[in-house]
Design a protein around this motif. Structure first.
Motif, PDB file in Angstrom:
ATOM      1  N   ARG A 106      -8.752  -3.579  10.968  1.00 29.87           N
ATOM      2  CA  ARG A 106      -9.903  -3.596  10.069  1.00 29.87           C
ATOM      3  C   ARG A 106     -10.951  -2.597  10.572  1.00 29.87           C
ATOM      4  NH1 ARG A 106      -8.378  -9.248   9.926  1.00 29.87           N
ATOM      5  NH2 ARG A 106      -9.482  -9.600  11.891  1.00 29.87           N
ATOM      6  N   GLY A 133       0.831  -1.204   0.000  1.00 22.68           N
ATOM      7  CA  GLY A 133       0.000   0.000   0.000  1.00 22.68           C
ATOM      8  C   GLY A 133       0.859   1.243   0.000  1.00 22.68           C
ATOM      9  N   ASP A 175       2.510  -2.034  -4.395  1.00 21.43           N
ATOM     10  CA  ASP A 175       1.125  -1.642  -4.647  1.00 21.43           C
ATOM     11  C   ASP A 175       0.770  -2.002  -6.087  1.00 21.43           C
ATOM     12  OD1 ASP A 175      -1.345  -0.010  -5.117  1.00 21.43           O
ATOM     13  OD2 ASP A 175      -0.855   0.739  -3.118  1.00 21.43           O
ATOM     14  N   TYR A 196      -6.733   2.008   8.311  1.00 19.91           N
ATOM     15  CA  TYR A 196      -6.088   2.755   7.225  1.00 19.91           C
ATOM     16  C   TYR A 196      -6.520   4.215   7.244  1.00 19.91           C
ATOM     17  CZ  TYR A 196      -5.230   4.325   2.423  1.00 19.91           C
ATOM     18  OH  TYR A 196      -4.835   5.048   1.324  1.00 19.91           O
ATOM     19  N   THR A 209      -2.945  -1.494   2.895  1.00 15.56           N
ATOM     20  CA  THR A 209      -3.705  -0.900   1.805  1.00 15.56           C
ATOM     21  C   THR A 209      -5.050  -0.408   2.342  1.00 15.56           C
ATOM     22  OG1 THR A 209      -4.908  -2.887   1.117  1.00 15.56           O
ATOM     23  CG2 THR A 209      -2.661  -2.627   0.291  1.00 15.56           C
ATOM     24  N   ASP A 210      -5.849   0.229   1.455  1.00 15.38           N
ATOM     25  CA  ASP A 210      -7.156   0.719   1.875  1.00 15.38           C
ATOM     26  C   ASP A 210      -8.225  -0.369   1.800  1.00 15.38           C
ATOM     27  OD1 ASP A 210      -7.299   0.444  -0.823  1.00 15.38           O
ATOM     28  OD2 ASP A 210      -8.004   2.477  -1.257  1.00 15.38           O
ATOM     29  N   ASN A 211      -7.826  -1.602   1.473  1.00 13.67           N
ATOM     30  CA  ASN A 211      -8.755  -2.722   1.362  1.00 13.67           C
ATOM     31  C   ASN A 211      -8.491  -3.701   2.498  1.00 13.67           C
ATOM     32  OD1 ASN A 211     -10.073  -5.166   0.636  1.00 13.67           O
ATOM     33  ND2 ASN A 211     -10.036  -4.583  -1.519  1.00 13.67           N
ATOM     34  N   ASP A 212      -9.360  -3.721   3.494  1.00 11.27           N
ATOM     35  CA  ASP A 212      -9.148  -4.578   4.657  1.00 11.27           C
ATOM     36  C   ASP A 212      -9.132  -6.051   4.287  1.00 11.27           C
ATOM     37  OD1 ASP A 212      -8.961  -2.454   6.385  1.00 11.27           O
ATOM     38  OD2 ASP A 212     -11.063  -2.500   6.988  1.00 11.27           O
ATOM     39  N   ALA A 213      -9.984  -6.443   3.341  1.00 13.11           N
ATOM     40  CA  ALA A 213     -10.029  -7.849   2.934  1.00 13.11           C
ATOM     41  C   ALA A 213      -8.711  -8.263   2.280  1.00 13.11           C
ATOM     42  CB  ALA A 213     -11.194  -8.079   1.976  1.00 13.11           C
ATOM     43  N   TYR A 214      -8.168  -7.393   1.444  1.00 11.76           N
ATOM     44  CA  TYR A 214      -6.889  -7.702   0.794  1.00 11.76           C
ATOM     45  C   TYR A 214      -5.764  -7.747   1.824  1.00 11.76           C
ATOM     46  CZ  TYR A 214      -2.856  -7.350  -2.292  1.00 11.76           C
ATOM     47  OH  TYR A 214      -1.651  -7.582  -2.935  1.00 11.76           O
ATOM     48  N   ASN A 215      -5.767  -6.826   2.787  1.00 12.15           N
ATOM     49  CA  ASN A 215      -4.760  -6.854   3.849  1.00 12.15           C
ATOM     50  C   ASN A 215      -4.796  -8.181   4.593  1.00 12.15           C
ATOM     51  OD1 ASN A 215      -4.002  -4.245   3.240  1.00 12.15           O
ATOM     52  ND2 ASN A 215      -5.233  -3.313   4.867  1.00 12.15           N
ATOM     53  N   ASP A 248       1.050  -7.067  -7.665  1.00 11.25           N
ATOM     54  CA  ASP A 248       0.449  -7.741  -6.511  1.00 11.25           C
ATOM     55  C   ASP A 248       1.527  -8.517  -5.766  1.00 11.25           C
ATOM     56  OD1 ASP A 248      -1.057  -9.371  -4.744  1.00 11.25           O
ATOM     57  OD2 ASP A 248      -2.781  -9.259  -6.090  1.00 11.25           O
TER      58      ASP A 248
END
Length: 621
Positions: free
Chosen positions: A504, A412, A435, A529, A477-483, A455
């Motif tokens: 999260r 990120g 990123d 984030y 990153t700004d995506n909690d699921a991806y983190n 990725d």
């Protein structure tokens, strides 16, 4: 519990003892930062020829041989699962040369050393020489992390170890097939026919087994929870069937089966591979303890000057010469060639396979093969200890050290990530910001930080990134699921204690909270984030502060009541990212990475009372 003199140990207690010593040795080695194989060697020799507590051959009887055979088969199957041709195609010229040129030359050189220096027959030397080209990823990876090598020599050594692990076993299998068939057959023609039929049958069984499993898994013929058991049982069936056609060809069959599955593109491949890795760790530990305990004092006494000369010839000639010859004409600098040439630690796979084939060769009438286990142990112990203590100094002498202290990967490219990266760079730590959005990396590139556009979970990242230089990872990153996905997937590579992620956003909600088995540890202030980046927008910044005898932790806290400690770097170079409940070090010379409200700008040429320069975006106190 009794020794061999009074009837031997109970087999059940013997199995428990082997398991406890094997896993215990690996844990103790991890705690003491020692090569696990050295600790296992000491433990095995202690309970075997040392104290006489365990005599595997006498205590386990007829079970000993099939146990070793099945364990070695599983180890080689797991080795085949690591051989992905896509990664090999992406490998540089140097790696391909080490595999296709260096491995055959290493086989020849090792066999020559065994025959002319150790005094083995050509038959025994050919079989043992094949497995000697294996350096082993489980041995080389910890040494590379400890030495912090630069990317190219580390990649050369790591890829060579991964690919040559099954290749060396195949070389030994093929050599043994030739020797055994020639020994049993009445004529050379008959021997060749038997060998070709056996090898073709084993290859066909292995490839057919791999193809059949891959098709069954892809078409949903096997439920998810049964895939690993089906895989395990299928491997044993293929091994037994191939072995019934031609003795020891089962090892060839299961290795090819593993290679096929590794390249089948199965969606459940990672789960299966990790299970096999766990099983292999248990088996490797047990096999090594058993083989070490099975060594007699007479066998250890056979390690004379010829054995010492053999080990020296392998380290100084049989390993370096094939490597240097194979790298002729490549763009690999001479310093890196020397680094790779004089780094060849052998591991447990060599001892396990060598011990199995030694028994087979002795049964065929090659009495000199009885010396192979002792020579294998001597080579493994010498190379692991030698490289364990000399790899880092050699790397520094040749200028091949990437860094003295392990670094951090941050996923990120936010303002928060860049500010933290600059603070870590102030500590002279390697920092990489990854990123999949190129625009998000603009600030990091302008700040002079290393970046990766892509990725972090992709195959490109696996093959192109020098992850050996990094010990910790922050998913930010700004995506909690991806983190959560990144932290969970890479936890096995970095270790869960070194994986962190930002909080999260909806983790406090029962509906959205995830189990503790997913994700990474919380970092520092334990912010999401959006909260973390809002602080940076409000004027907060990362700083580096040093503790001294005059400026203690108490003094620092009084001066910075609102600051949050994110990481510390000990005076001996030990770096730690800290969670909300972790206690920072308070010794003299400790440097802290803290998040604190922004203060008035200072002159960049000015030094503070602790001797730190100021740094825009990552101030020093």
């Amino acid at each position: 519990m009794t020794g061999p003199e009074t009837g031997g140990i109970d087999p059940l207690l013997g199995f428990a003892l082997v398991g406890a010593l094997g896993v215990g040795s690996q844990w103790l080695a991890w705690r003491m930062k020692l090569p696990a194989i050295v600790v296992m060697l000491v433990a095995g020799l202690a309970i075997g020829p040392g104290l006489g507590v365990l005599d595997p051959r006498g205590d386990f009887g007829d079970l000993m041989e099939p146990m070793l055979a099945i364990a070695v088969a599983i180890i080689l199957f797991e080795g085949g699962l690591t051989l992905n041709f896509q990664g090999l195609r992406d490998a540089r010229l140097g790696v391909r040369r080490l595999i296709f040129v260096g491995a055959p030359l290493g086989w020849i050189a090792s066999a020559a050393a065994l025959h002319w220096v150790a005094g083995l027959s050509w038959e025994s030397a050919a079989v043992f020489g094949g497995i000697m080209i294996v350096t082993g990823p489980t041995v080389i990876a910890p040494l590379l992390r400890q030495a912090r090598l630069k990317h190219r020599p580390a990649a050369l050594l790591q890829w060579e170890a991964i690919v040559n692990d099954p290749v060396g076993a195949l070389a030994a299998v093929l050599a043994f097939e030739v020797v055994s068939v020639l020994a049993d057959a009445a004529s050379l023609g008959e021997a060749m026919v038997d060998m070709i039929v056996g090898i073709l049958a084993a290859s066909a069984l292995g490839l057919l087994g791999g193809w059949g499993l891959a098709q069954a898994f892809k078409r949903g013929k096997v439920p998810e929870y049964m895939k690993v058991p089906v895989l395990f049982v299928s491997m044993l069936v293929v091994f037994a069937l191939a072995d019934s056609v031609l003795h020891e060809s089962g090892l060839l069959a299961v290795t090819l089966m593993g290679v096929w599955i590794a390249n089948a593109g199965l969606p459940s491949y990672e789960e299966m591979r990790r299970f096999k890795e766990h099983a292999t760790i248990l088996l490797v530990s047990g096999v090594f303890i058993l083989l070490a305990a099975n060594m007699s004092r007479e066998m250890l006494g056979s390690l004379d000057w010829r054995a010492l000369a053999f080990v020296a010839s392998v380290i100084l000639l049989a390993r370096p010469l094939p490597v240097l010859i194979s790298l002729i004409g490549t763009n690999v600098p001479w310093q890196e060639r020397l680094m790779v040439a004089f780094t060849g630690p052998r591991g447990v796979v060599l001892v396990a396979v060598a011990g199995l084939f030694a028994q087979r060769l002795v049964a065929l009438g090659f009495e000199d093969a009885g010396r192979i286990p002792a020579l294998a142990f001597a080579l493994v112990a010498a190379t692991v200890v030698l490289h364990g203590f000399t790899l880092a100094p050699l790397a520094r002498a040749l200028g091949q050290t990437a860094t003295e202290t392990p670094g951090v990967v941050i996923t990120g490219g936010s303002r928060w990530s860049v500010a933290l990266g600059l603070a870590l760079k102030k500590l002279e730590l390697p920092v990489l910001i990854a990123d999949p959005n190129r625009a998000h990396l603009r600030d990091a590139r302008e700040a002079g930080l290393d970046t990766f556009f892509g990725d972090i979970l992709s195959e490109a990242a696996e093959h192109r990134l020098d992850l050996v230089s990094y010990e910790s990872l922050i998913a930010a990153t700004d995506n909690d699921a991806y983190n959560t996905l990144v932290a969970t997937d890479l936890a096995t590579d970095f270790g869960r204690e070194h994986i962190f992620q930002l909080k999260r956003a909806r983790d406090t909600s029962t509906r959205h909270a995830l189990p503790a088995t997913l994700g990474g540890r919380r970092l520092g202030p334990d912010e999401s984030y959006w909260e973390a980046n809002a602080r940076i927008s409000e004027g907060w910044e990362f700083r580096v502060s040093r503790l001294t005898e005059e400026f203690t932790m108490k003094d620092w806290r009084e001066k910075n009541p609102r600051a949050e400690i994110v990481a510390d770097l000990g005076p001996n170079g030990t770096f730690r990212l800290l969670g909300p409940d972790d206690t920072p070090k308070e010794a003299d010379g400790v440097r802290l990475v803290v998040l604190a409200p922004k203060r008035e700008e200072r002159s960049e040429a000015r030094r503070d009372e602790n001797g730190n320069d100021t740094l825009k975006g990552a101030k020093a106190e």
